[in-house]
Design a protein around this motif. Structure first.
Motif, PDB file in Angstrom:
ATOM      1  N   MET A 126     -26.246   9.915  -6.840  1.00 15.33           N
ATOM      2  CA  MET A 126     -26.520  10.518  -5.536  1.00 15.33           C
ATOM      3  C   MET A 126     -25.790  11.861  -5.418  1.00 15.33           C
ATOM      4  O   MET A 126     -26.320  12.813  -4.857  1.00 15.33           O
ATOM      5  N   VAL A 127     -24.575  11.909  -5.939  1.00 12.63           N
ATOM      6  CA  VAL A 127     -23.821  13.161  -5.890  1.00 12.63           C
ATOM      7  C   VAL A 127     -24.551  14.234  -6.707  1.00 12.63           C
ATOM      8  O   VAL A 127     -24.663  15.384  -6.281  1.00 12.63           O
ATOM      9  N   GLU A 128     -25.054  13.837  -7.860  1.00 14.44           N
ATOM     10  CA  GLU A 128     -25.826  14.774  -8.682  1.00 14.44           C
ATOM     11  C   GLU A 128     -27.010  15.331  -7.902  1.00 14.44           C
ATOM     12  O   GLU A 128     -27.324  16.515  -7.959  1.00 14.44           O
ATOM     13  N   ILE A 129     -27.672  14.430  -7.198  1.00 16.40           N
ATOM     14  CA  ILE A 129     -28.851  14.864  -6.444  1.00 16.40           C
ATOM     15  C   ILE A 129     -28.433  15.797  -5.309  1.00 16.40           C
ATOM     16  O   ILE A 129     -29.066  16.835  -5.068  1.00 16.40           O
ATOM     17  N   ALA A 130     -27.324  15.442  -4.648  1.00 17.94           N
ATOM     18  CA  ALA A 130     -26.817  16.300  -3.575  1.00 17.94           C
ATOM     19  C   ALA A 130     -26.496  17.693  -4.121  1.00 17.94           C
ATOM     20  O   ALA A 130     -26.769  18.712  -3.482  1.00 17.94           O
ATOM     21  N   LYS A 131     -25.929  17.703  -5.326  1.00 14.00           N
ATOM     22  CA  LYS A 131     -25.592  18.964  -5.959  1.00 14.00           C
ATOM     23  C   LYS A 131     -26.863  19.792  -6.188  1.00 14.00           C
ATOM     24  O   LYS A 131     -26.891  20.999  -5.923  1.00 14.00           O
ATOM     25  N   ALA A 132     -27.903  19.120  -6.655  1.00 17.03           N
ATOM     26  CA  ALA A 132     -29.170  19.817  -6.886  1.00 17.03           C
ATOM     27  C   ALA A 132     -29.682  20.411  -5.580  1.00 17.03           C
ATOM     28  O   ALA A 132     -30.160  21.545  -5.532  1.00 17.03           O
ATOM     29  N   LEU A 133     -29.566  19.643  -4.477  1.00 15.19           N
ATOM     30  CA  LEU A 133     -30.069  20.124  -3.202  1.00 15.19           C
ATOM     31  C   LEU A 133     -29.239  21.297  -2.694  1.00 15.19           C
ATOM     32  O   LEU A 133     -29.774  22.212  -2.060  1.00 15.19           O
ATOM     33  N   SER A 134     -27.940  21.267  -2.986  1.00 16.29           N
ATOM     34  CA  SER A 134     -27.076  22.321  -2.464  1.00 16.29           C
ATOM     35  C   SER A 134     -27.424  23.675  -3.089  1.00 16.29           C
ATOM     36  O   SER A 134     -27.085  24.704  -2.553  1.00 16.29           O
ATOM     37  N   VAL A 135     -28.081  23.669  -4.254  1.00 15.19           N
ATOM     38  CA  VAL A 135     -28.501  24.949  -4.824  1.00 15.19           C
ATOM     39  C   VAL A 135     -29.950  25.238  -4.468  1.00 15.19           C
ATOM     40  O   VAL A 135     -30.603  26.049  -5.097  1.00 15.19           O
ATOM     41  N   GLN A 136     -30.456  24.550  -3.455  1.00 13.96           N
ATOM     42  CA  GLN A 136     -31.820  24.799  -2.972  1.00 13.96           C
ATOM     43  C   GLN A 136     -32.860  24.552  -4.060  1.00 13.96           C
ATOM     44  O   GLN A 136     -33.752  25.351  -4.260  1.00 13.96           O
TER      45      GLN A 136
ATOM     46  N   PRO B  29     -29.526  28.283 -18.639  1.00 18.62           N
ATOM     47  CA  PRO B  29     -29.439  27.218 -17.630  1.00 18.62           C
ATOM     48  C   PRO B  29     -29.122  27.794 -16.249  1.00 18.62           C
ATOM     49  O   PRO B  29     -29.640  27.327 -15.235  1.00 18.62           O
ATOM     50  N   HIS B  30     -28.276  28.816 -16.245  1.00 14.98           N
ATOM     51  CA  HIS B  30     -27.913  29.423 -14.981  1.00 14.98           C
ATOM     52  C   HIS B  30     -29.146  30.061 -14.312  1.00 14.98           C
ATOM     53  O   HIS B  30     -29.382  29.913 -13.114  1.00 14.98           O
ATOM     54  N   HIS B  31     -29.941  30.718 -15.141  1.00 12.44           N
ATOM     55  CA  HIS B  31     -31.152  31.351 -14.635  1.00 12.44           C
ATOM     56  C   HIS B  31     -32.120  30.294 -14.086  1.00 12.44           C
ATOM     57  O   HIS B  31     -32.734  30.475 -13.025  1.00 12.44           O
ATOM     58  N   ALA B  32     -32.235  29.178 -14.804  1.00 11.75           N
ATOM     59  CA  ALA B  32     -33.111  28.098 -14.344  1.00 11.75           C
ATOM     60  C   ALA B  32     -32.671  27.623 -12.969  1.00 11.75           C
ATOM     61  O   ALA B  32     -33.489  27.387 -12.076  1.00 11.75           O
ATOM     62  N   GLN B  33     -31.357  27.528 -12.789  1.00  8.08           N
ATOM     63  CA  GLN B  33     -30.830  27.090 -11.509  1.00  8.08           C
ATOM     64  C   GLN B  33     -31.203  28.075 -10.403  1.00  8.08           C
ATOM     65  O   GLN B  33     -31.611  27.689  -9.319  1.00  8.08           O
ATOM     66  N   GLN B  34     -31.090  29.366 -10.731  1.00  3.43           N
ATOM     67  CA  GLN B  34     -31.449  30.384  -9.750  1.00  3.43           C
ATOM     68  C   GLN B  34     -32.920  30.297  -9.364  1.00  3.43           C
ATOM     69  O   GLN B  34     -33.308  30.622  -8.257  1.00  3.43           O
ATOM     70  N   LEU B  35     -33.743  29.860 -10.321  1.00  2.59           N
ATOM     71  CA  LEU B  35     -35.170  29.732 -10.048  1.00  2.59           C
ATOM     72  C   LEU B  35     -35.493  28.466  -9.276  1.00  2.59           C
ATOM     73  O   LEU B  35     -36.646  28.183  -8.976  1.00  2.59           O
ATOM     74  N   GLY B  36     -34.449  27.668  -8.994  1.00  6.29           N
ATOM     75  CA  GLY B  36     -34.663  26.460  -8.211  1.00  6.29           C
ATOM     76  C   GLY B  36     -34.957  25.229  -9.029  1.00  6.29           C
ATOM     77  O   GLY B  36     -35.531  24.264  -8.535  1.00  6.29           O
ATOM     78  N   ILE B  37     -34.558  25.260 -10.296  1.00  7.03           N
ATOM     79  CA  ILE B  37     -34.791  24.096 -11.153  1.00  7.03           C
ATOM     80  C   ILE B  37     -33.481  23.346 -11.344  1.00  7.03           C
ATOM     81  O   ILE B  37     -32.482  23.942 -11.741  1.00  7.03           O
ATOM     82  N   SER B  38     -33.467  22.047 -11.061  1.00  4.55           N
ATOM     83  CA  SER B  38     -32.255  21.261 -11.256  1.00  4.55           C
ATOM     84  C   SER B  38     -32.545  20.070 -12.151  1.00  4.55           C
ATOM     85  O   SER B  38     -33.574  19.417 -12.012  1.00  4.55           O
ATOM     86  N   MET B  39     -31.615  19.794 -13.037  1.00  4.12           N
ATOM     87  CA  MET B  39     -31.765  18.679 -13.974  1.00  4.12           C
ATOM     88  C   MET B  39     -30.752  17.610 -13.631  1.00  4.12           C
ATOM     89  O   MET B  39     -29.585  17.907 -13.401  1.00  4.12           O
ATOM     90  N   ILE B  40     -31.210  16.374 -13.644  1.00  5.61           N
ATOM     91  CA  ILE B  40     -30.257  15.280 -13.513  1.00  5.61           C
ATOM     92  C   ILE B  40     -30.372  14.437 -14.763  1.00  5.61           C
ATOM     93  O   ILE B  40     -31.363  13.737 -14.975  1.00  5.61           O
TER      94      ILE B  40
ATOM     95  N   ASN C 112     -17.349  18.506  -6.410  1.00  6.53           N
ATOM     96  CA  ASN C 112     -18.388  18.450  -7.428  1.00  6.53           C
ATOM     97  C   ASN C 112     -19.688  19.088  -6.952  1.00  6.53           C
ATOM     98  O   ASN C 112     -20.355  19.781  -7.698  1.00  6.53           O
ATOM     99  N   ILE C 113     -20.029  18.816  -5.704  1.00  9.53           N
ATOM    100  CA  ILE C 113     -21.271  19.373  -5.190  1.00  9.53           C
ATOM    101  C   ILE C 113     -21.229  20.897  -5.230  1.00  9.53           C
ATOM    102  O   ILE C 113     -22.200  21.549  -5.588  1.00  9.53           O
ATOM    103  N   PHE C 114     -20.068  21.451  -4.910  1.00  5.54           N
ATOM    104  CA  PHE C 114     -19.971  22.910  -4.832  1.00  5.54           C
ATOM    105  C   PHE C 114     -19.272  23.533  -6.041  1.00  5.54           C
ATOM    106  O   PHE C 114     -18.820  24.671  -5.979  1.00  5.54           O
TER     107      PHE C 114
END
Lengths: 502, 327
Positions: free
Chosen positions: A153-163, A76-87, A102-104
């Motif tokens: 919305m916070v979840e989405i913000a979190k996804a955006l914060s990891v680009q 999951p961590h690798h997926a995040q690094q690749l720019g994939i976010s799950m909500i 939470n966002i950070f």
């Protein structure tokens, strides 16, 4: 292969679980700036596909390309690094931490190289992200004080914060009110405009046409079709999902109305609803609808004795009934199929047999002990009668699909000989084919003299299945519509409080 | 039907198989390592019954604790309650002055059981009516009951007592089988029937599995939990009576920390601390694994400190094994 038009390609993905081929050479291709709806019945392979994308599960074979580059997603961590976010439907937020925390979470900005958090920067950056998606929230508030929609919305913000470049939303609308849904769609459009690719999973087909650009339909682990949403119709999507023509989505049958079975007078519960009165006769299905938060579920729980009522009286077969607990309700022939089956309807770790008989064990007790043989025959009978798809009655209900779980809950209430059944969102999380089956079972029950109160937010099913519609607005009954006079517009009028009793 | 039975057998095999294997392995290892000239070996029947006799009190409490843990609760008060039970009975018997001892003993049992019912009711009341977490409620009771035991005895054991007092703990009904072991086996069988074949048992598991679902299915949560804590406390008293009888005294100091040993046996037996999942059979095997281990280590000359380390490792191994299974 680089410079592909796709931000993400999943090709020939195959995944085998013991006994099941969950994914059979499935494909999915996503462009940047696109909302891609992923559709299919439960068990079609959508979630497995997404789990593979999220790095939560390895695939057996297949290829994944991101921006045209082949990748192997290892965690999951690798997926995040690749720019994939799950909500996910169930949020992964820490309830007592603030929005910004939470966002950070896990990536807190620090003061220089010290171990101390740079609060100023964290709040500023959080505010910036929220501003970008045009959400107005106090970043210092703990998230448990927020509404479900705000948490999303916070979840989405979190996804955006990891680009994130690719955002997957799994049934994001399931728990939102209509207003909140509008806000979510606005946000999705903002994200789309910024070039993010979105994969959107939902059971509500209306949303596909409202927000979707492309649609991919899956069935039995295989890719069925990918087409622009504009080129599809509700019927064509359902046909692809189910793999056959669905004769009737709402197989409504009419029966002769009989005696009054349930009457509620002046029912109130402080802070939830006030002065609710209505009645229910044998032979009819009555809908109780309204916006989320209007107090529908609360009314049902109060009738059933799950919550205390502060005023009012419930009558069954014309006689006042004292219902102070679910036990009292069951003795009086009431049954409640809760909205949240997993947490309120079933004991997931118990078997089909044990769940079926839980409410009426005393009927099986001979002397001191439960008569196992009798119990098994009861469970077998309902599995057969309701056509519950399970390998055996000893199967743990956790392993059944949503539709079959709902049937087990229904079996439980049939075994208690309920004469009034309250269905709270009976089709939530259930796929199209199984929905029609549940409706048919409702018909069969009504024909046997059971009166049904159906709480639902899905107006098409309210209009399709009910004889009468009760509409609630802000804790009060705003009006009643007969089947022949009801329409989506009239219901929404009452539900939003734009007109008083019809 | 036949299929259901095969399935049940398969499930039982998966559930108990590894534990039973561990138990047999344990006995075999101690048998081999502990070979001596003069004796029947560790695996001999008399020795195994001796170990069973030593674990009778623990076993009786573990049955009650299994019920509590399956509801998702915990009872930390049993060590203290066990001591109180023995003390109350011993005080009464001491008053007999040698006359009608049997009558006094029976009265002592009755009084102790009443105390158990009372203590269980208090835990139940705190947990169901006042919504206090079981851990906290029984932690408070653990401390208070220990204090009560010390206060009424001034911290000193009640002894000497008439010989008849030792009937429950030492008398053998059949050669080699002490009364205490018989009591344990009866409690064990009763516990199995109660958990697997009665409405009460089913409700216990349903509550542990999902309390809200159980409530909305018409299960009277408060009543079932209440009864579970009373059951556990009464069984604890029986254990206390056995121990006090074996020692021939009512001591307010016994049972310290026993609650944790009992919980360990239950957990090793595969009962989940988060509730809903567990069995009396598992607890029995778990208990045997733990007590065979302790006794076996003594047998081969490993003393208390080494035993403590080993027990810790066994608890971890059992839980890890359980994790692997559910994977």
């Amino acid at each position: 292969m680089a410079n592909s038009e796709f931000i993400l390609e999943m090709l020939q993905i195959t995944k085998r679980f013991p006994g099941v081929l969950a994914l059979d050479k499935a494909n999915l291709a996503l462009r940047p700036g696109e909302v891609h709806c992923l559709l299919g019945e439960n068990g079609a392979g959508k979630s497995t596909m997404m789990k593979i994308l999220a790095g939560a599960q390895p695939m057996d074979s297949g290829e994944i390309f991101i921006d045209g580059e082949p990748v192997v997603i290892t965690s999951p961590h690798h997926a995040q690094q690749l720019g994939i976010s799950m909500i996910y439907q169930e949020f992964n937020l820490s309830p007592y931490l603030s929005v910004a925390e939470n966002i950070f979470l896990g990536r807190e900005p620090r003061i220089g190289r010290s171990p101390f958090i740079d609060w100023k920067r964290m709040y500023r950056d959080s505010e910036e992200i929220l501003k970008r998606i045009r959400v107005d929230l106090d970043v210092r508030r703990p998230v448990n004080e927020l509404s479900v929609a705000q948490q999303q919305m916070v979840e989405i913000a979190k996804a955006l914060s990891v680009q994130a470049k690719i955002i997957v939303m799994d049934e994001p609308s399931a728990t939102l009110t209509d207003h909140e849904l509008v806000a979510l769609f606005d946000l999705i459009r903002t994200l789309r405009a910024s070039g993010i690719g979105l994969i959107y999973i939902s059971h509500r087909l209306e949303e596909v046409f409202e927000i979707g650009d492309q649609v991919t339909v899956m069935r039995d682990g295989q890719h069925v079709a990918t087409k622009p949403a504009s080129s599809m119709t509700r019927e064509s999507i359902i046909r692809m999902m189910v793999g056959r023509e669905l004769t009737e989505e709402y197989p409504k049958e009419f029966f002769k109305l009989g005696e009054e079975r349930l009457r509620v007078e002046g029912l109130s519960r402080e802070g939830a609803f006030k002065d609710v009165s209505f009645s229910l006769r044998t032979g009819e299905i009555v809908a109780l609808t309204g916006l989320v938060g209007a107090g529908r579920t609360e009314v049902a729980r109060a009738i059933f004795g799950a919550d205390r009522k502060t005023a009012g009286q419930v009558y069954l077969d014309g006689k006042p009934a004292e219902i102070r607990s679910p036990q009292d309700a069951i003795k009086n022939g009431l049954g409640l199929l809760t909205e949240d089956r997993k947490n309120q309807g079933l004991v997931l770790g118990m078997t089909v047999r044990e769940n079926t008989t839980l409410s009426n064990l005393s009927a099986l007790v001979k002397g001191l002990f439960i008569n196992r043989k009798f119990e098994r025959s009861v469970a077998e009978k309902y599995v057969h009668e309701l056509q519950i798809k399970t390998p055996s009655i000893e199967q743990v209900v956790q392993n059944l699909s949503g539709g079959n779980q709902q049937k087990v809950v229904l079996a439980k209430w049939l075994f208690t000989q309920s004469r009034v059944l309250i269905f709270d969102e009976p089709t939530r999380g259930i796929d199209v084919g199984a929905k029609a089956e549940i409706f048919k079972l409702m018909n069969a029950l009504v024909s046997r003299g059971v009166a049904i109160l159906m709480i639902s937010s899905e107006l098409p099913e309210v209009l399709g299945m009910c004889d009468r519609v009760l509409v609630m607005h802000e804790g009060r009954l705003a009006g009643q519509l007969m089947r022949n006079e009801a329409s989506q517009e009239k219901i929404m009028h009452l539900a939003t409080g734009m007109s008083s009793a019809a | 039907m036949a299929e259901a039975r095969t399935q049940a057998f398969k499930r039982a095999l998966i559930a108990y198989g590894p534990l039973l294997a561990a138990l047999i392995l344990e006995i075999a290892v101690f048998e081999l390592l502990g070979r001596r000239q003069d004796n029947p070996g560790f695996a001999s029947i008399p020795n195994l019954i001796r170990v069973l006799g030593q674990s009778a009190e623990f076993g009786v409490m573990a049955v009650g604790m299994t019920f509590v843990i399956i509801t998702g609760g915990i009872d930390l008060s049993i060590g203290s309650l066990m001591a109180c039970g023995g003390v109350v009975c011993a005080m009464l018997v001491k008053r007999s002055g040698g006359d009608a001892v049997a009558l006094y003993i029976v009265a002592g049992w009755a009084a102790a059981l009443v105390l158990g019912a009372l203590s269980g009711s208090i835990s139940g009341l705190l947990i169901t009516r006042f919504d206090i977490p079981p851990f906290i409620a029984t932690l408070a009771l653990m401390s208070s009951l220990r204090g009560v035991g010390n206060l009424i005895t001034d911290g000193k054991p009640i002894s000497p007592l008439p010989d008849a007092y030792q009937w429950l703990g030492r008398q053998q009904i059949v050669p080699h089988i002490p009364v205490s072991v018989a009591v344990f086996l009866i409690v064990l069988a009763g516990g199995m029937l109660l958990l697997n074949h009665t409405q009460f048992g089913r409700h216990v598991r349903a509550i542990g599995g999902n309390e809200e679902s159980a409530r909305l299915s018409g299960v009277n949560i408060a009543r079932v939990k209440w009864r579970v804590y009373i059951l556990c406390s009464m069984l604890t008293i029986i254990a206390g009576l056995i121990l006090s009888s074996r020692l021939g005294a009512g001591s307010p100091k016994v049972g310290m920390g026993d609650e944790l040993g009992v919980i360990a046996a239950v957990v090793v037996g595969g009962t989940s601390l988060s509730g809903g999942r567990g069995s009396i059979g598992g607890t029995f095997v778990g208990l045997l694994v733990v007590s065979m281990l302790n006794s076996g280590l003594t047998w081969i000359g490993v003393e208390t400190f080494g035993q403590q380390v080993t027990l810790g490792l066994v608890i971890l191994a059992a839980v890890l094994l359980d994790k692997l299974k559910s994977w």
